[in-house]
Design a protein around this motif. Structure first.
Motif, mmCIF file in Angstrom:
data_model
loop_
_atom_site.group_PDB
_atom_site.id
_atom_site.type_symbol
_atom_site.label_atom_id
_atom_site.label_comp_id
_atom_site.label_asym_id
_atom_site.label_seq_id
_atom_site.Cartn_x
_atom_site.Cartn_y
_atom_site.Cartn_z
ATOM 1 N N GLY A 94 37.528 46.739 26.822
ATOM 2 C CA GLY A 94 37.328 46.807 28.261
ATOM 3 C C GLY A 94 38.554 47.360 28.964
ATOM 4 O O GLY A 94 39.664 47.367 28.411
ATOM 5 N N ILE A 95 38.371 47.830 30.193
ATOM 6 C CA ILE A 95 39.498 48.309 30.987
ATOM 7 C C ILE A 95 39.185 48.124 32.463
ATOM 8 O O ILE A 95 38.059 48.370 32.909
ATOM 9 C CB ILE A 95 39.814 49.788 30.681
ATOM 10 N N SER A 96 40.192 47.656 33.195
ATOM 11 C CA SER A 96 40.098 47.532 34.643
ATOM 12 C C SER A 96 41.324 48.210 35.235
ATOM 13 O O SER A 96 42.455 47.778 34.988
ATOM 14 C CB SER A 96 40.053 46.056 35.054
ATOM 15 N N THR A 97 41.109 49.303 35.965
ATOM 16 C CA THR A 97 42.200 50.083 36.551
ATOM 17 C C THR A 97 42.279 49.801 38.041
ATOM 18 O O THR A 97 41.281 49.935 38.756
ATOM 19 C CB THR A 97 41.977 51.586 36.311
ATOM 20 N N VAL A 98 43.442 49.405 38.522
ATOM 21 C CA VAL A 98 43.610 48.968 39.908
ATOM 22 C C VAL A 98 43.134 50.029 40.890
ATOM 23 O O VAL A 98 42.355 49.745 41.812
ATOM 24 C CB VAL A 98 45.074 48.592 40.185
ATOM 25 N N ASP A 99 43.576 51.267 40.708
ATOM 26 C CA ASP A 99 43.233 52.323 41.670
ATOM 27 C C ASP A 99 41.727 52.562 41.730
ATOM 28 O O ASP A 99 41.153 52.707 42.811
ATOM 29 C CB ASP A 99 43.949 53.626 41.287
#
Length: 210
Positions: free
Chosen positions: A170-175
């Motif tokens: 999984g990945i969660s990118t702030v921008d």
């Protein structure tokens, strides 16, 4: 030279969080239901050697974006043989002056720089940053769920390989979480203290609305 080290990265990821399975393997069948424990198994009589081989990391990630940062994936969605194995891998290509924006994964990450000079770091839950300039052959480990980043500070494009303790980290990118959606600008103002004009500019750049 670096591929023995890359194999070690994958073994690290596997040993740190490998799933206990009752069969020799459970190659993913994307046509069947997908749950928290992974994909359902492909019919063993239809499994071939190709299910356990993947060449997708030969090709650089697409870095033609605002961050000059591209990723090529070897996760279970691309590489069905990873299903149930508790590991995966990516290749990151960072152009000169480029950066990997702050993002997080569900599991630990172990990375190795194979080309270039990269600042690699993360920020812990006490808001303390840990970062270091890495050269070719250097490793860096990121704990699960913590925001981390990479910056190419060298004079050549950088290449980083990273192994994960999950076939689907999984990945969660702030921008992207803030600006590539329809979350109202007024709410983003409240939670970031950015001004409205800057938020709308970022939303246009990332494809968000509202």
């Amino acid at each position: 030279m670096f591929f023995p080290i890359i194999i070690a990265l994958v073994l690290f990821a596997s040993s740190s969080n490998a799933n206990q399975i009752e069969f020799d393997y459970c190659v993913a069948d994307p046509t069947l239901p997908h749950g928290p424990s992974g994909y359902s198994c492909k019919d063993p009589t239809k499994v071939t050697t190709d299910d356990f081989s993947y060449s997708g990391l030969r090709t650089p990630g697409n870095s033609s974006n605002i961050f000059k940062f591209g990723v090529a994936y070897a996760l279970v969605n691309q590489f069905p043989g990873l299903n149930g194995m508790g590991l995966s891998m990516v290749r990151a290509d960072i152009e000169i002056g480029g950066a990997g924006p702050i993002h997080a994964h569900r599991v630990a990450e172990l990375a190795i720089v194979t080309e270039g000079t990269v600042i690699f770091g993360f920020i812990d839950t006490n808001n303390k940053p840990f970062y270091k300039t890495l050269e070719k052959g250097d490793l860096f480990v990121v704990p699960p769920a913590l925001g981390h980043f990479q910056v190419n500070v060298g004079k050549v494009p950088a290449v980083v390989y990273a192994a994960f303790a999950s076939p689907n980290p999984g990945i969660s990118t702030v921008d992207l979480s803030l600006f590539k959606n329809d979350l109202p600008t007024e709410i983003i103002q409240k939670i970031t203290l950015l001004d409205s004009a800057q938020i709308k500019k970022l939303k246009r750049g990332f494809g968000g609305t509202n």
